[in-house]
Scaffold this motif. Structure first.
Motif, PDB file in Angstrom:
ATOM      1  N   THR A 110       0.830  -1.187   0.000  1.00 20.95           N
ATOM      2  CA  THR A 110       0.000   0.000   0.000  1.00 20.95           C
ATOM      3  C   THR A 110       0.868   1.242   0.000  1.00 20.95           C
ATOM      4  O   THR A 110       1.958   1.251   0.556  1.00 20.95           O
ATOM      5  N   GLN A 122      -0.813   4.088   0.879  1.00 21.91           N
ATOM      6  CA  GLN A 122      -1.720   4.950   1.629  1.00 21.91           C
ATOM      7  C   GLN A 122      -1.022   5.530   2.864  1.00 21.91           C
ATOM      8  O   GLN A 122       0.008   5.035   3.296  1.00 21.91           O
ATOM      9  N   SER A 132      -2.067   5.449   5.931  1.00 20.96           N
ATOM     10  CA  SER A 132      -2.352   4.715   7.166  1.00 20.96           C
ATOM     11  C   SER A 132      -2.466   3.224   6.838  1.00 20.96           C
ATOM     12  O   SER A 132      -2.541   2.830   5.682  1.00 20.96           O
ATOM     13  N   GLN A 185      -3.799  -0.225   5.970  1.00 25.86           N
ATOM     14  CA  GLN A 185      -4.951  -0.695   5.209  1.00 25.86           C
ATOM     15  C   GLN A 185      -5.282  -2.112   5.667  1.00 25.86           C
ATOM     16  O   GLN A 185      -4.388  -2.958   5.779  1.00 25.86           O
ATOM     17  N   ASP A 186      -6.541  -2.362   5.947  1.00 23.69           N
ATOM     18  CA  ASP A 186      -6.993  -3.635   6.487  1.00 23.69           C
ATOM     19  C   ASP A 186      -8.121  -4.150   5.600  1.00 23.69           C
ATOM     20  O   ASP A 186      -9.120  -3.456   5.406  1.00 23.69           O
ATOM     21  N   TYR A 187      -7.948  -5.339   5.043  1.00 26.26           N
ATOM     22  CA  TYR A 187      -8.956  -5.946   4.179  1.00 26.26           C
ATOM     23  C   TYR A 187      -9.248  -7.357   4.655  1.00 26.26           C
ATOM     24  O   TYR A 187      -8.336  -8.086   5.038  1.00 26.26           O
ATOM     25  N   ASP A 242       0.900  -1.799   6.327  1.00 24.29           N
ATOM     26  CA  ASP A 242       1.091  -0.407   6.719  1.00 24.29           C
ATOM     27  C   ASP A 242       1.594   0.415   5.538  1.00 24.29           C
ATOM     28  O   ASP A 242       1.558  -0.026   4.399  1.00 24.29           O
ATOM     29  N   THR A 243       2.046   1.590   5.808  1.00 19.46           N
ATOM     30  CA  THR A 243       2.464   2.521   4.762  1.00 19.46           C
ATOM     31  C   THR A 243       3.837   2.170   4.212  1.00 19.46           C
ATOM     32  O   THR A 243       4.488   1.249   4.678  1.00 19.46           O
TER      33      THR A 243
END
Length: 114
Positions: free
Chosen positions: A1, A3, A5, A7-9, A95-96
């Motif tokens: 990721t 992003q 913050s 990311q949780d999927y 995480d980032t």
């Protein structure tokens, strides 16, 4: 990721218990997983029996920094009714900084009546 913050999927799998199911073999569920590092990066597996009861309350971490095959649990004590559905929930968090997590094959090893 990439992003800003974590990311949780979640991946939810409903698996139909075969009609000839008589029980689980030893080390019945293996999952392959991989993560770029262990800082806030994880692939965690939760198993629910056919009654919807969670088998492994803390979940099972299945990812290493290389492809890793991990046994989710050695035995399952829940209810698994032939012809009904069990659920596997896979929680993937990255995480980032370009980190990633991956999940691959899922192997289910059960005993049959024939």
């Amino acid at each position: 990721t990439s992003q800003g913050s974590v990311q949780d999927y979640d991946i939810i799998i409903r698996w139909r218990v075969p009609d000839n199911f008589s029980g689980w073999a030893s080390n019945p569920i293996d999952v392959y997983g991989k993560r770029t590092d262990a800082t806030n990066n994880a692939v965690t597996v939760f198993v629910y029996d056919t009654a919807g009861t969670l088998e492994n309350a803390a979940g099972t971490q299945v990812a290493g920094t290389t492809w890793t095959n991990t046994t989710v649990e050695a035995t399952f004590a829940g209810t698994y009714t032939a012809g009904s559905y069990m659920t596997i929930r896979i929680v993937m968090a990255a995480d980032t900084g370009g980190d990633s997590v991956q999940v691959g094959e899922i192997n289910l090893d059960y005993l049959s009546t024939n």
